[in-house]
Design an enzyme around this catalytic site. Sequence first.
Site, PDB file in Angstrom:
ATOM      1  N   CYS A 113       9.353   7.186   0.782  1.00 52.22           N
ATOM      2  CA  CYS A 113      10.254   6.475   1.685  1.00 52.22           C
ATOM      3  C   CYS A 113      11.700   6.533   1.169  1.00 52.22           C
ATOM      4  O   CYS A 113      12.332   7.566   1.287  1.00 52.22           O
ATOM      5  CB  CYS A 113       9.782   5.047   1.908  1.00 52.22           C
ATOM      6  SG  CYS A 113      10.511   4.274   3.380  1.00 52.22           S
ATOM      7  N   HIS A 221       4.191   5.888   3.543  1.00 55.26           N
ATOM      8  CA  HIS A 221       3.813   5.112   2.353  1.00 55.26           C
ATOM      9  C   HIS A 221       2.372   5.422   1.952  1.00 55.26           C
ATOM     10  O   HIS A 221       1.434   4.728   2.360  1.00 55.26           O
ATOM     11  CB  HIS A 221       3.989   3.611   2.620  1.00 55.26           C
ATOM     12  CG  HIS A 221       5.402   3.160   2.597  1.00 55.26           C
ATOM     13  ND1 HIS A 221       5.998   2.580   1.491  1.00 55.26           N
ATOM     14  CD2 HIS A 221       6.376   3.238   3.531  1.00 55.26           C
ATOM     15  CE1 HIS A 221       7.258   2.295   1.749  1.00 55.26           C
ATOM     16  NE2 HIS A 221       7.513   2.695   2.987  1.00 55.26           N
ATOM     17  N   GLU A 223       0.955   4.949  -0.821  1.00 58.33           N
ATOM     18  CA  GLU A 223       0.390   4.031  -1.805  1.00 58.33           C
ATOM     19  C   GLU A 223      -0.595   3.044  -1.196  1.00 58.33           C
ATOM     20  O   GLU A 223      -1.430   2.451  -1.908  1.00 58.33           O
ATOM     21  CB  GLU A 223       1.515   3.272  -2.534  1.00 58.33           C
ATOM     22  CG  GLU A 223       2.258   2.239  -1.710  1.00 58.33           C
ATOM     23  CD  GLU A 223       3.451   2.793  -0.963  1.00 58.33           C
ATOM     24  OE1 GLU A 223       4.345   1.990  -0.604  1.00 58.33           O
ATOM     25  OE2 GLU A 223       3.509   4.019  -0.737  1.00 58.33           O
TER      26      GLU A 223
END
Length: 258
Positions: A113, A221, A223
């Site tokens: 990001c 994202h 993660e």
Amino acid sequence: MSRPVIGIIGNSHLINDSYLVQAAGDMNMQAVKDVCDAIPVIIPADPAVVDVDDLLCACDGFVFPGGRPNVHPEEYGEAATEAHGAFDRNRDSVALPLIRACVAAGLPILGICRGFQEMNVAFGGSLYPEIRDLPGRDNHRMPPDGTIEEKFAMRHRITFTEGGVFHRLMGSREVMTNSLHGQGIKVAGERIVIDGTAPDSTPEAIYVKDAPGFALGVQWHPEYKAGMDKVSRPLFAAFGRAAADWAQGKRTPARKIA
């Protein structure tokens, strides 16, 4: 063999609106620990307390994660406007030179990001202040309401370049991802290769051309639930292997990770 150490660039944060700290998202730390099989370490994004050369010696890889403040437009030769949102010049001062130093050395980096945008700016690229204001573009911002699961839900597909780095890494030309960003690439940096785009043509996956080490960035994202997601897991796993190779004195060029 000891596990590699991966630095996660911190974000400045106020606790109770009064106590300043450097913080990193638990999701990023968990992804580094579980999928990269590495030790996550928070790196203060403050040039008063860290030095790029010291960081290169201390870590075997770096994650440049998302953050609410945006890269200051002065870093790419433009004037700041209200649309650019908040800024963190200290993070700019640490992240941008660290990205360039890591790429030059071959030390693995993963941009997420804001980190994706930092990679572009670090190599001379520019950013749009607000993607959703552009003709023909979609709203890529995080939904303002809802649970974490709803905010990080799959929002759109990404199409990768045929035979490119991400195609090889993912084993597919199309994947589904979340979307939680307002800004995006305007002009790609000199060595930045756009390797994946959203349906509205917004760049979503990049790598650094001719980088001697792993140097990939994504606008989404990964993660979130990295250990279970079929797109996130191979990305973090490849990054972890590159960090482990670096720790053992090897190199993993971005164009040969898959």
